[in-house]
Design a protein around this motif. Sequence first.
Motif, PDB file in Angstrom:
ATOM      1  N   CYS A 115       0.837  -1.236   0.046  1.00  0.00           N
ATOM      2  CA  CYS A 115       0.052   0.059   0.057  1.00  0.00           C
ATOM      3  C   CYS A 115       0.888   1.175  -0.092  1.00  0.00           C
ATOM      4  O   CYS A 115       0.648   2.034  -0.587  1.00  0.00           O
ATOM      5  CB  CYS A 115      -0.875   0.078   1.316  1.00  0.00           C
ATOM      6  SG  CYS A 115      -2.333  -1.131   1.191  1.00  0.00           S
ATOM      7  N   ASP A 116       2.029   1.301   0.846  1.00  0.00           N
ATOM      8  CA  ASP A 116       2.795   2.426   1.182  1.00  0.00           C
ATOM      9  C   ASP A 116       3.310   2.485  -0.422  1.00  0.00           C
ATOM     10  O   ASP A 116       3.536   3.952  -0.810  1.00  0.00           O
ATOM     11  CB  ASP A 116       3.960   2.173   1.934  1.00  0.00           C
ATOM     12  CG  ASP A 116       3.686   2.613   3.298  1.00  0.00           C
ATOM     13  OD1 ASP A 116       3.085   3.636   3.248  1.00  0.00           O
ATOM     14  OD2 ASP A 116       4.174   1.952   4.206  1.00  0.00           O
ATOM     15  N   LYS A 117       3.867   1.626  -0.938  1.00  0.00           N
ATOM     16  CA  LYS A 117       4.313   1.600  -2.563  1.00  0.00           C
ATOM     17  C   LYS A 117       3.492   2.337  -3.422  1.00  0.00           C
ATOM     18  O   LYS A 117       3.904   2.975  -4.297  1.00  0.00           O
ATOM     19  CB  LYS A 117       4.975   0.247  -3.022  1.00  0.00           C
ATOM     20  CG  LYS A 117       6.068   0.420  -4.015  1.00  0.00           C
ATOM     21  CD  LYS A 117       6.479  -1.014  -4.425  1.00  0.00           C
ATOM     22  CE  LYS A 117       7.597  -1.184  -5.436  1.00  0.00           C
ATOM     23  NZ  LYS A 117       7.953  -2.440  -5.435  1.00  0.00           N
ATOM     24  N   ILE A 118       2.273   1.811  -3.482  1.00  0.00           N
ATOM     25  CA  ILE A 118       1.393   2.648  -4.480  1.00  0.00           C
ATOM     26  C   ILE A 118       0.947   3.922  -4.136  1.00  0.00           C
ATOM     27  O   ILE A 118       1.250   4.817  -4.919  1.00  0.00           O
ATOM     28  CB  ILE A 118      -0.185   1.886  -4.298  1.00  0.00           C
ATOM     29  CG1 ILE A 118      -0.137   0.305  -4.662  1.00  0.00           C
ATOM     30  CG2 ILE A 118      -1.161   2.707  -5.100  1.00  0.00           C
ATOM     31  CD1 ILE A 118      -1.103  -0.445  -4.460  1.00  0.00           C
ATOM     32  N   PHE A 119       0.732   4.182  -2.645  1.00  0.00           N
ATOM     33  CA  PHE A 119       0.697   5.799  -2.413  1.00  0.00           C
ATOM     34  C   PHE A 119       1.937   6.465  -2.572  1.00  0.00           C
ATOM     35  O   PHE A 119       1.543   7.789  -3.164  1.00  0.00           O
ATOM     36  CB  PHE A 119       0.419   5.762  -0.981  1.00  0.00           C
ATOM     37  CG  PHE A 119      -0.833   4.848  -0.468  1.00  0.00           C
ATOM     38  CD1 PHE A 119      -1.695   4.587  -1.420  1.00  0.00           C
ATOM     39  CD2 PHE A 119      -1.057   4.455   0.816  1.00  0.00           C
ATOM     40  CE1 PHE A 119      -3.086   3.873  -1.007  1.00  0.00           C
ATOM     41  CE2 PHE A 119      -2.047   3.718   1.287  1.00  0.00           C
ATOM     42  CZ  PHE A 119      -3.189   3.573   0.506  1.00  0.00           C
ATOM     43  N   ASN A 120       3.039   6.216  -2.432  1.00  0.00           N
ATOM     44  CA  ASN A 120       4.087   6.983  -2.619  1.00  0.00           C
ATOM     45  C   ASN A 120       4.353   7.079  -4.218  1.00  0.00           C
ATOM     46  O   ASN A 120       5.010   8.139  -4.666  1.00  0.00           O
ATOM     47  CB  ASN A 120       5.388   6.502  -2.026  1.00  0.00           C
ATOM     48  CG  ASN A 120       5.290   6.967  -0.351  1.00  0.00           C
ATOM     49  OD1 ASN A 120       4.679   7.839  -0.037  1.00  0.00           O
ATOM     50  ND2 ASN A 120       5.581   5.590   0.463  1.00  0.00           N
TER      51      ASN A 120
END
Length: 767
Positions: free
Chosen positions: A205-210
């Motif tokens: 999720c972090d990777k998608i958001f960033n």
Amino acid sequence: MVIKKNHSGCGGDDWIPEALQMLKFIYYDDLPTYQKLCFAYCSLFPEDYLIDSERLIQLWTAEGFLLSTISSNSDTLIAEQQFGQACLNDFDPLVFHQVEEENNHHQYCGVVRNNMNNYLYRMNRLMHKLARQVTARGENITMDSMVETVHGGMLRVSFNFSLDLSCEIPDSVFEKAKKLRTILLPYNTNNPRLPHEVKMTTSTCDKIFNTFKYSLRVLDLHDLGIKTVPSSIEEVKYLRYLDLSHNNMEKLPSCITTLIHLQTLKLSQCHVLKELPKDMEDLSSLNHLDIEGCLDLTHLPSGINKLTSLQTLSLFVASKKQVTGGLRSLTDLNNLRGQLEISHLEQVKFSPSKEAAKDEFLKNKQHLEFLTLRWDHDEEDEDESDVDKDKKSLECLQPHPKLRVLLIVGYNGTTLSNWLDSLQCLVKFTLNDCPKCKFLPPMDHLPHLKVLQLRRLDSLEFIAKNNQVGSSAPIFFPSLKELTIADCPKLKSWWEKDIWGNDRPSFNCISKLNIQFCPQLACMPLYPGLDEELVLVESNVRSMRDTMHYADNTESTETSNSQSQPFSKLKYMTIERIEHSPPESWLKNFISLEELHIRDCPNFTSLPQGFKSLSSLLSLSIERCPKLVLDVDMSGTNWNKPTEWEGLKNLSSLVLRSISKLKSLPWGVENVKSLKELRIYDCQALTSLPESISNLTSLEKLVIYECRKLDSLPKGMADLSSLHTLSITDCPLLLPRCQPETGDDWPQIAHIMNKSVRETPQDLREL
């Protein structure tokens, strides 16, 4: 527009490229720009995919396809919704067609809708291919788990495989598609995965958001087992559409309220979600908040009333910690449309001030179509004060007169509010689990009411007071198509005072009648025109008898057309747990009946008179009728009359279950030449099948289950050339006789393609 297949070639799909080229030239190229974008967007969905109309419009809106077409002085909120629907209507029926009937979905007034009561569409297959073709530059990509198709110009991606720990978003998407605007997942909320079956990590999720924090507009992360939404979601500042439904988080990060461009937030079926962020009012652009099925929510944030742009609020949870349960938060949300459920209304308390009970929380919501009002009283906590409290809260929840569907559940008042009489557009009314309700307000004049459902009303004594009847009365329930009355043990009559004879009204256009567990209900309106379904379970059959005699009071049965007789158009019937026999010759009028189920009728001793009149019958099941005798053998007599079975010229399926007196096949059933499927279950007296079974020349499937005294198969079975499936289970005397090559009955069944003769293991029988 007609596309003709070219049959000059070798066949197959050779004609498709030319057809697509023609469609592009005469249809797609002439579309305005916004419609080209909307059309091409549909390439992200799989072929034959069921498209939710509301969801599609929300996605188009999030992409900004509709905004440029709306004048600056328009109400943008309403204009986008209306323009999106107009765009969809322009595509229908050339590009889309509404789904008329589909399993696992609700049918509402002839058109299929999903659980949110939105219309469902399918895309024309050729148009779907065209949508894929016109996005050939690769802006919209549907990714296969095995194929790498990622490039820098990709703007939108959908995945036609299920994401989880073992099959995540490919690294190439993060590395190359830096301008990605949309991530869509296959949408299969009818069969969501179990929590242990899937888990998306917080790091993903972090990777998608960033990675896509400046470009992402649409993000679909539904049904991924997400337990924690990382706070890095605040980085996706321009996000407009976020789907987190069917996930496992207990709360959302408070920073999600900084997404000021967010238009749609989907959290449906997040069963462990306990609260929403308290600053929800900061989501000033929010139009759609879907929290249907969030069963652990105990309240909504107090600032929800400031979201005046809300069009969708699928659930509102009343709370005892707020004045009037927080219902005042609904007062200004007058743009709400579609469906709204208000739950935990037992928590609502009013102050002693009379003014407090005069609030009108719903009356100005003219776009609201579907309303559910739900009380959840604990049985041990019920007291008399609940009656007055529930009545006050119901009075304050009067909807706009345009409401079409109303469901009331768990209400503890003895009577309903009189405002029900004002709902002149009401199409469906359901009243469930209201243990103290004694009667209903007048509803027989509502011009559009098509469906009336009354279930589990323990104190219901009658349905309507004796209002105007007779020739001068208005048409009785002028549009009612479906009536269900179930589990109303005290209900004796439709009216407070019984109405018999010629003054008794009839339902004018009823198609489906379902009465279950209402043993005392004897006096009710007649239903001679019933044409689809009749279900009577543990209920009085007097109304059926009176309806049978309806023609006697209107015209001579000898001169009347058979198609005008009561029940002459009925297609489906179930009779179950009926202690008193139906009227004599009760089946004689059922000339259109196609499916009949008779179950648990202890006093049935023989086939009813008129049985041979069922010339249209396709399927028949008779189950658990202990006194029923079907196999009186007349072969040794001079009997030459046709049997009751000979009239069943179209019967294709017969099920006999737990007929304790059955020793052989019913006498005369061998004359039913049309029979294709015969199933016999748990007939403990069955000892043989007749040689005349060979007359069933159309028989394709024979199932025999747990007939423990059946000791042989007739030699005539060898002549059943159409029989391709035989299943024999738990018939111990047949097991050795049906062994390949060595069994005595093997010659009778050797020709059958699919056959199974087996015993259920003891440990499985005990389950």
